[in-house]
Design a protein around this motif. Sequence first.
Motif, short mmCIF file in Angstrom:
data_model
loop_
_atom_site.label_atom_id
_atom_site.label_comp_id
_atom_site.label_asym_id
_atom_site.label_seq_id
_atom_site.Cartn_x
_atom_site.Cartn_y
_atom_site.Cartn_z
N SER A 32 -1.97 5.94 -9.35
CA SER A 32 -1.13 7.31 -9.33
C SER A 32 0.12 7.31 -9.23
CB SER A 32 -1.93 8.23 -8.23
OG SER A 32 -1.62 7.82 -7.00
N PHE A 33 1.02 8.20 -9.41
CA PHE A 33 2.33 8.34 -9.00
C PHE A 33 2.65 8.01 -7.77
CE2 PHE A 33 6.09 10.67 -8.03
CZ PHE A 33 7.19 10.12 -8.88
N ASN A 34 1.78 8.53 -6.79
CA ASN A 34 2.34 8.51 -5.36
C ASN A 34 1.97 6.94 -4.97
OD1 ASN A 34 3.24 11.01 -4.83
ND2 ASN A 34 1.08 11.75 -4.24
N SER A 35 1.04 6.17 -5.38
CA SER A 35 0.86 5.03 -5.00
C SER A 35 2.00 4.23 -5.35
CB SER A 35 -0.69 4.28 -5.76
OG SER A 35 -1.68 5.05 -5.01
N PHE A 36 2.34 4.17 -6.61
CA PHE A 36 3.52 3.46 -7.17
C PHE A 36 4.93 3.88 -6.54
CE2 PHE A 36 0.62 2.86 -10.80
CZ PHE A 36 0.66 1.49 -10.72
N GLY A 37 5.25 5.10 -6.36
CA GLY A 37 6.11 5.70 -5.35
C GLY A 37 6.43 4.91 -3.97
N HIS A 38 5.15 5.03 -3.32
CA HIS A 38 5.30 4.30 -1.90
C HIS A 38 5.62 2.92 -2.07
CE1 HIS A 38 2.04 7.29 -0.92
NE2 HIS A 38 3.40 8.03 -0.69
N CYS A 39 4.99 2.09 -2.96
CA CYS A 39 5.41 0.75 -3.23
C CYS A 39 6.91 0.71 -3.51
CB CYS A 39 4.34 0.16 -4.40
SG CYS A 39 4.57 -1.58 -4.30
N PHE A 40 7.28 1.18 -4.54
CA PHE A 40 8.79 1.11 -4.84
C PHE A 40 9.54 1.57 -3.72
CE2 PHE A 40 7.41 1.80 -9.32
CZ PHE A 40 7.74 0.45 -9.84
N GLN A 41 9.23 2.50 -3.02
CA GLN A 41 10.24 2.66 -1.67
C GLN A 41 10.06 1.41 -0.85
OE1 GLN A 41 8.23 6.32 -0.48
NE2 GLN A 41 9.59 7.61 -1.46
N GLY A 42 9.24 0.88 -0.56
CA GLY A 42 9.02 -0.46 0.40
C GLY A 42 9.86 -1.37 -0.52
N ALA A 43 9.80 -1.62 -1.70
CA ALA A 43 10.64 -2.76 -2.49
C ALA A 43 11.92 -2.57 -2.43
CB ALA A 43 9.86 -2.51 -3.96
N ALA A 105 1.14 3.81 3.97
CA ALA A 105 1.74 2.71 4.62
C ALA A 105 1.47 1.41 4.06
CB ALA A 105 1.57 2.74 6.28
N SER A 106 0.42 1.05 3.89
CA SER A 106 -0.06 -0.09 3.14
C SER A 106 0.53 -0.20 1.80
CB SER A 106 -1.62 -0.50 3.13
OG SER A 106 -2.10 0.43 2.23
N GLU A 107 0.61 0.97 0.92
CA GLU A 107 1.47 0.72 -0.36
C GLU A 107 2.75 0.59 0.05
OE1 GLU A 107 -1.65 4.09 -2.35
OE2 GLU A 107 0.02 4.63 -1.68
N TRP A 108 3.35 1.18 0.84
CA TRP A 108 4.82 1.00 1.21
C TRP A 108 4.93 -0.74 1.52
CZ3 TRP A 108 7.51 -0.79 5.29
CH2 TRP A 108 8.84 -0.83 5.39
N GLY A 109 3.96 -1.19 2.46
CA GLY A 109 4.10 -2.39 3.14
C GLY A 109 3.99 -3.58 2.02
N VAL A 110 3.02 -3.28 0.92
CA VAL A 110 2.90 -4.32 -0.08
C VAL A 110 4.36 -4.18 -0.60
CG1 VAL A 110 1.89 -4.62 -2.35
CG2 VAL A 110 0.39 -4.21 -0.30
N GLY A 111 5.09 -3.32 -1.10
CA GLY A 111 6.58 -3.29 -1.86
C GLY A 111 7.30 -4.04 -0.93
N PHE A 112 7.39 -3.60 0.42
CA PHE A 112 8.33 -4.44 1.12
C PHE A 112 8.37 -5.83 1.21
CE2 PHE A 112 9.28 -5.60 5.58
CZ PHE A 112 10.78 -5.17 5.65
N ILE A 113 6.83 -6.16 1.34
CA ILE A 113 6.61 -7.75 1.53
C ILE A 113 6.99 -8.49 0.13
CG2 ILE A 113 4.90 -9.46 1.60
CD1 ILE A 113 5.60 -8.27 4.37
#
Length: 136
Positions: A32-43, A105-113
């Motif tokens: 979904s858009f939100n999952s990718f969005g959270h990941c990109f924000q962390g990235a 938060a886990s989606e964001w965290g994966v992007g961050f890592i």
Amino acid sequence: DFGGRASELNFGLKSLKHGETEPEENIAFSFSFNSFGHCFQGASAIFLFAAVHRDLILPILKRPEGLVVADLLANSMIVYPVYNIVKRGIKAGSTFSTSSFCNNASEWGVGFIFALYTGFLISAIGGGATEDPRKT
């Protein structure tokens, strides 16, 4: 038992919202858009690395002013985690454990890592941050 498996990024069932009769699954990284969005924000943490500024941003944008944008993107990475915890605390304070906080938060965290490891790799390959790219 919360009805999920954190190791599978399944955080159980969300609490029912007004008018719902069936609880929704709380699974991270749905397509979904939100999952990718959270990941990109962390990235966006990738922009914290001076080597990324020197080796990627300056050659692409060819202007030092582009570093201001990179700095804003790097600093924006903290916005979503703060927003997420405040929103979930207000909207789902009494059912926080079944809110989508952990999922998001886990989606964001994966992007961050991912951004941290990529930034370290770019720094290692490019010889590290030996000088401030703003002075070139």
